[in-house]
Design a protein around this motif. Structure first.
Motif, PDB file in Angstrom:
ATOM      1  N   THR A   1       1.515   9.618   4.355  1.00  0.00           N
ATOM      2  CA  THR A   1       2.205   9.893   6.344  1.00  0.00           C
ATOM      3  C   THR A   1       3.392  10.447   6.057  1.00  0.00           C
TER       4      THR A   1
ATOM      5  N   ALA B   1       3.934  -0.532   5.350  1.00  0.00           N
ATOM      6  CA  ALA B   1       2.578  -0.598   4.100  1.00  0.00           C
ATOM      7  C   ALA B   1       2.550  -2.117   3.897  1.00  0.00           C
TER       8      ALA B   1
ATOM      9  N   ASN C   1       0.391  -1.126  -0.039  1.00  0.00           N
ATOM     10  CA  ASN C   1      -0.087   0.180  -0.011  1.00  0.00           C
ATOM     11  C   ASN C   1       1.147   1.324  -0.250  1.00  0.00           C
TER      12      ASN C   1
ATOM     13  N   ASN D   1       0.013   4.332   1.599  1.00  0.00           N
ATOM     14  CA  ASN D   1      -0.171   4.778   2.547  1.00  0.00           C
ATOM     15  C   ASN D   1       1.683   5.695   3.112  1.00  0.00           C
TER      16      ASN D   1
ATOM     17  N   LEU E   1      -2.611  11.231   5.915  1.00  0.00           N
ATOM     18  CA  LEU E   1      -3.908  10.171   6.861  1.00  0.00           C
ATOM     19  C   LEU E   1      -3.978  11.076   8.355  1.00  0.00           C
TER      20      LEU E   1
END
Length: 205
Positions: free
Chosen positions: A54, A122, A47, A50, A64
C-alpha cells in the motif's frame, strides 16, 4: 512537523491464547474416513505485505486493489499538494486537495526512501481453524477381488491443507517468515502452504 516517536506503542500479541487439534476416524461397511483439524485462538499476525503493497514507494510499484480509492496528494496531471501558512506554494491548495479526496476510502501509509514504517493497521487477528488432512477410502468386498487373486483391495483419496476458516486477509495465518522466536507471527512475502490431493491403492495378495 509531526514526531512519529510520540505516537508509538506496543500492541498485538503473537502468542495464541489456545492452540490444539482434533482427529477422528469413521468406518461404515467398506468405507473409512479419517480427518485432522488444528486451530489457534487469540494470536495476532503482523501482515507486513499490507505495508509494502500500500506504500507506492515508486511509480512502478504494485499496490493492493484497496488503494484504488486512496487519499491522494498528486492530481492526475501531476500537480502536487504543497503549501505554507495556507498559501499555495506549488501545485494544489488545501481546498483543492480536500475536494479531490472527498470520496477517499483509505489513507496512504507513511513512507520514506528505503523504509516501511510499522503501523497498527497491519496487525490482524491470526485465529484460525484448518482442515489439515482428510482421507476417504473404500475396501472392496473379497468376492470382487478374488478374480485377480487379491485378499484385499482398498482405494483412497487424501487431501492436505483442504480449507482454513480465518479472518486474516493474507494467504496463511499460520506463518512466521523469520523462523525466529524474537519475531513470531510475521508475514512478509511468505509462500502459502500448498493444497495437495493424493489418490492411492492398497492391495494385499
Amino acid at each position: 512537523v509531526v514526531d512519529i516517536n510520540n505516537d508509538r506503542g506496543i500492541i498485538g500479541d503473537p502468542t495464541p491464547k489456545c492452540t490444539g487439534g482434533f482427529s477422528q476416524q469413521f468406518t461404515f461397511k467398506g468405507w473409512d474416513m479419517s480427518m485432522f483439524l488444528n486451530y489457534s485462538i487469540g494470536n495476532d499476525v503482523y501482515n507486513a505485505n499490507n505495508i509494502e503493497m500500500t506504500n507506492g514507494y515508486s511509480i512502478n510499484s504494485n499496490m493492493l486493489a484497496i488503494m484504488k480509492d486512496r487519499y491522494k496528494v498528486v492530481t492526475p496531471t501531476g500537480a502536487t499538494a504543497l503549501w505554507l501558512n495556507g498559501t499555495t506554494v506549488l501545485g494544489i491548495s488545501p481546498d483543492q486537495l480536500s475536494a479531490m479526496n472527498a470520496n477517499a476510502k483509505i489513507w496512504q501509509p507513511l513512507k520514506s526512501a528505503g523504509a516501511f514504517y510499522p503501523h497498527s493497521w497491519a496487525i490482524e487477528d491470526g485465529s484460525f481453524v484448518r482442515l489439515n488432512n482428510m482421507t476417504i477410502g473404500y475396501t472392496f468386498p473379497m468376492k470382487k477381488a478374488l478374480g485377480v487373486k487379491m485378499s484385499k483391495l482398498r482405494v483412497y483419496l487424501t487431501g492436505n491443507n483442504i480449507a482454513t476458516i480465518t479472518k486474516y486477509s493474507g494467504y496463511d495465518p499460520e506463518v512466521s517468515v523469520r523462523s525466529n522466536p524474537l519475531t513470531p507471527g510475521l508475514d512478509y512475502s511468505a509462500y502459502p502452504k500448498s493444497r495437495t490431493f493424493i489418490f492411492g491403492l492398497n492391495a494385499t495378495f
